[in-house]
Design a protein around this motif. Structure first.
Motif, PDB file in Angstrom:
ATOM      1  N   LEU A 142      74.357  11.076  21.401  1.00 22.43           N
ATOM      2  CA  LEU A 142      73.816   9.286  20.729  1.00 22.43           C
ATOM      3  C   LEU A 142      75.311   8.573  20.341  1.00 22.43           C
ATOM      4  O   LEU A 142      74.504   7.377  20.250  1.00 22.43           O
ATOM      5  CB  LEU A 142      74.683   9.773  18.951  1.00 22.43           C
ATOM      6  N   ALA A 143      76.081   8.149  21.472  1.00 21.64           N
ATOM      7  CA  ALA A 143      77.072   7.515  21.471  1.00 21.64           C
ATOM      8  C   ALA A 143      76.650   6.638  22.310  1.00 21.64           C
ATOM      9  O   ALA A 143      76.547   5.667  22.081  1.00 21.64           O
ATOM     10  CB  ALA A 143      78.949   7.573  22.034  1.00 21.64           C
ATOM     11  N   ASP A 144      75.783   7.312  23.553  1.00 21.08           N
ATOM     12  CA  ASP A 144      75.123   5.746  24.644  1.00 21.08           C
ATOM     13  C   ASP A 144      73.489   5.305  23.815  1.00 21.08           C
ATOM     14  O   ASP A 144      73.651   4.094  23.870  1.00 21.08           O
ATOM     15  CB  ASP A 144      73.871   7.019  25.231  1.00 21.08           C
ATOM     16  N   CYS A 145      73.421   6.322  22.759  1.00 23.11           N
ATOM     17  CA  CYS A 145      71.925   6.107  22.133  1.00 23.11           C
ATOM     18  C   CYS A 145      72.484   3.792  21.090  1.00 23.11           C
ATOM     19  O   CYS A 145      72.026   2.774  21.301  1.00 23.11           O
ATOM     20  CB  CYS A 145      71.380   6.727  21.298  1.00 23.11           C
ATOM     21  N   LEU A 156      74.915  -5.400  15.127  1.00 15.65           N
ATOM     22  CA  LEU A 156      76.120  -5.648  15.597  1.00 15.65           C
ATOM     23  C   LEU A 156      77.554  -4.615  15.294  1.00 15.65           C
ATOM     24  O   LEU A 156      78.277  -4.435  16.107  1.00 15.65           O
ATOM     25  CB  LEU A 156      76.323  -6.969  14.647  1.00 15.65           C
ATOM     26  N   HIS A 157      77.050  -3.098  14.846  1.00 13.34           N
ATOM     27  CA  HIS A 157      78.484  -2.587  14.370  1.00 13.34           C
ATOM     28  C   HIS A 157      77.894  -1.284  14.373  1.00 13.34           C
ATOM     29  O   HIS A 157      76.674  -0.643  13.536  1.00 13.34           O
ATOM     30  CB  HIS A 157      79.281  -2.847  13.223  1.00 13.34           C
ATOM     31  N   ILE A 158      79.267  -0.986  14.444  1.00  8.19           N
ATOM     32  CA  ILE A 158      79.228   1.346  13.511  1.00  8.19           C
ATOM     33  C   ILE A 158      79.235   1.595  13.202  1.00  8.19           C
ATOM     34  O   ILE A 158      80.935   1.309  13.328  1.00  8.19           O
ATOM     35  CB  ILE A 158      79.134   2.155  15.736  1.00  8.19           C
ATOM     36  N   TYR A 168      83.703  12.300  12.662  1.00 11.03           N
ATOM     37  CA  TYR A 168      84.547  11.311  13.405  1.00 11.03           C
ATOM     38  C   TYR A 168      85.425  10.887  14.156  1.00 11.03           C
ATOM     39  O   TYR A 168      84.893  10.633  14.928  1.00 11.03           O
ATOM     40  CB  TYR A 168      85.744  10.458  11.447  1.00 11.03           C
ATOM     41  N   GLU A 169      86.165  11.440  14.984  1.00 10.25           N
ATOM     42  CA  GLU A 169      87.111  11.771  16.213  1.00 10.25           C
ATOM     43  C   GLU A 169      85.955  12.529  17.285  1.00 10.25           C
ATOM     44  O   GLU A 169      85.962  11.786  18.369  1.00 10.25           O
ATOM     45  CB  GLU A 169      88.383  13.545  15.807  1.00 10.25           C
ATOM     46  N   LEU A 175      82.438   7.075  22.083  1.00 13.45           N
ATOM     47  CA  LEU A 175      81.700   5.680  21.841  1.00 13.45           C
ATOM     48  C   LEU A 175      83.085   4.280  23.215  1.00 13.45           C
ATOM     49  O   LEU A 175      84.186   4.905  22.649  1.00 13.45           O
ATOM     50  CB  LEU A 175      81.781   4.707  20.796  1.00 13.45           C
ATOM     51  N   ASP A 176      82.484   3.465  23.118  1.00 14.70           N
ATOM     52  CA  ASP A 176      83.396   2.402  23.999  1.00 14.70           C
ATOM     53  C   ASP A 176      83.591   1.271  22.408  1.00 14.70           C
ATOM     54  O   ASP A 176      84.587   0.496  23.513  1.00 14.70           O
ATOM     55  CB  ASP A 176      82.235   1.366  24.804  1.00 14.70           C
TER      56      ASP A 176
END
Lengths: 302, 302, 302
Positions: A142-145, A156-158, A168-169, A175-176
């Motif tokens: 999901l993070a890659d996506c 613009l933001h996630i 959340y953690e 994520l970067d």
């Protein structure tokens, strides 16, 4: 008066202190002209951030909003648009859904964002939220996506919504970029984020949570039950002192929290929005804040 | 025998293994001379750490202690003084308080510390604890305030009391120095810190928790209820084996925990303090420890 | 078909996707020849990882397994062996144990590992797990002990079982190598790890959990209660679609989780193991996965 904007995270976007929630836009039965009018009145009040989700109105509300923007593309730069995805509803508009479920696979997220952009008549979302924690969330995937959606300029933001601190953690760890908010339920009738670590995490990570159902879906005004009645009684007692209505005091109570929460208001009534804007100027006395907390909990809180 | 001192954190202060709790000092009705005598007897036993709070005795106990120190300023260097703040009680001594509440604003913390220093007749506290988690705690603001109190030499170390792990992490994240303890409730009738992550956090961060209500407010001796009765029965069975009274075994049980907890004893009875000091020499057998845990939980714990 | 191996942690060992659990080996009443035969049949199926614990069979099962290995030492290199320690059972085989308890002292851990190695007729364990969280665990001391066991070549990797996220973090914080797994209970009748942060931690730290009691100790097949009945009913409904038995679908459901769990199967019946191996090929539809989750929870989950 007009609202100030708030930076919701050090790396994050500026959003208006109050957010217009579009969950019931379909119920308001507005013509395109009336929708444009509503958006302009919000902007005039300083409520420039609009909170959508793919599923609102059984997948129809984003289009209703987009029709207004198509007519008046000049409005896009004056507002911030949030959308959410990850829930799959059963509705005739999604016949393939046999059961309400979650889907946070890249296929679903990408296609949902595409549809939101089309429906909203915009090239980008200011903020995309994962609507609820999916027990099958593959966080790395999901993070890659999500990172790709940012690279492509589509979002613009996630952020996330209704995530526990552990969830959340987890997503953050893959994520970067920082998650910039967690949109959660909080009200005088729903105190959990105070006690379950959610607000502690927000302060620690320097993000402002967004608050849905700030009036507990209206229960705070109407319900006769012990808790709601007790809270309403105390709100009414403060009417005189603050020269404010109970909805304003209830809102001020929320906004007093040091995590700087941004309430999402689901009303189409501009007068109620005006009233909410005025509430941002109320400085609730600390002891009054605790009186209301005590009314909700039913016992001393210190 | 005399107690050894314990370093409660690698960066932290040395405190006596047992701590004299001053919560009921006013109830003991001691003359200044008797208070001096009590302090000296504690020191003789190696109980050199005294645990205060602004609110004890409805804001009067620190002054009672300070009157003794004023008479005998030479005692100050032989002891460590802890105080706490952040709770606001309703009492005729604080007429402005209309409701019991928390206050962790810099204004309140600074003024509370000033009063504690004046009342205790000292220039510094060895350790200041935030007494309870304030739902309105602005962690960054509070951390700044605490760092300034350290810079000013008014407090040497900072800790908390009754904080959840999330609240502890939050405040720690804003501080440039480590929190050196969390003073919490723990006893054979209150096992929560074993299971809710509190003790795990203490070991991970290398701090010794302090323990209030180590005998569950006396319930462990008097209460007839199932749990207390069961625990007492097992404590009595061990009397012979350890040649110790049940309060000593109950204390040894606590102190067996690998987080190296420091019990706070609220008694003004020097004999009971002596008895507690002897308890630090008891080596409770591991199986006996589990017998007592099982008695408290009411079922096998392994 | 044969199972693939899975790397359970980036630094960790490869284990077979399904694990043979030896908890009931004594109940199977196998001759040494039959035990060798069972091990070989497992290897043929690709089930090369065997899960032991010192206490299984009241401390007798590891020896039963070791007798087979002694006869056929060539099998050692074809398999991975897990063992666990830290629980002390009351049994005539351990007369010194007066009460079921935990022991994670270096003395106990070292001596338990020595006995496991002797009984299992091997020089090393591929993986040692701390069997349950010991409330008296001195994490720094235990970590030293475990690091020494690795240096001595007696164990190759370290993990835990039944740890909360806080306990996991604590032990990890004292180790110089990563814990490579947490072996936990999970099934359609025990959903906790989805909601209590356990699976979130696994994904965050990139380890694959191992799953004990994947069929809820058989309750999923036999119990008449509301939940088990509801789940079984839905499993049966999917029989046709997946051309699979309900145990296979229940297993596929578990393995769908993105943390890549490795189920431990406690059966001595080779046909059931074969059936389980086939289950690894089932691709459960996302909506079917949620139907089963809903059946277990008794309400919509999205």
């Amino acid at each position: 008066m007009s609202l100030i904007k708030k930076k919701i995270h050090p790396n994050g976007p500026e959003m208006s202190h109050l957010i217009a929630g579009m969950m019931r836009l379909n119920d308001w039965n507005l013509t395109i002209t009336q929708r444009i009018d509503f958006i302009e009145k919000c902007i005039d009040l300083g409520i420039t951030t609009f909170d959508h989700a793919d599923i609102y109105g059984a997948y129809t509300n984003e289009k209703l909003f987009g029709e207004a923007l198509k007519e008046r593309p000049d409005l896009r730069d004056q507002i911030e648009m949030i959308s959410k995805c990850g829930i799959c509803l059963t509705t005739e508009n999604r016949a393939a859904h046999k059961i309400k479920h979650y889907d946070t696979t890249p296929d679903h997220i990408n296609s949902s964002v595409e549809k939101s952009l089309q429906n909203l008549q915009t090239d980008y979302l200011d903020l995309l939220l994962i609507h609820r924690p999916d027990p099958l969330m593959d966080a790395a995937e999901l993070a890659d996506c999500l990172m790709n959606l940012i690279s492509d300029g589509k979002i613009l933001h996630i952020g996330v919504s209704n995530f526990t601190t552990a969830q959340y953690e987890l997503l953050q760890s893959k994520l970067d970029v920082p998650l910039v908010t967690n949109q959660i339920e909080f009200s005088l009738l729903h105190l959990n984020p105070i006690y379950d670590g959610t607000f502690d995490q927000a302060q620690k990570l320097n993000f402002s949570p967004m608050i849905w159902s700030p009036f507990a879906g209206g229960r705070i005004f109407h319900e006769e039950s012990g808790v709601a009645g007790r809270v309403r009684h105390h709100l009414e007692e403060m009417h005189q002192k603050y020269q404010a209505d109970i909805d304003q005091i209830a809102l001020a109570w929320l906004m007093t929290h040091p995590s700087n929460p941004l309430p999402v208001l689901g009303t189409g009534n501009v007068d109620r929005l005006k009233s909410a804007v005025s509430a941002t100027e109320i400085n609730l006395d600390r002891q009054d804040w605790f009186k209301l907390l005590k009314a909700s909990r039913g016992h001393d809180v210190a």
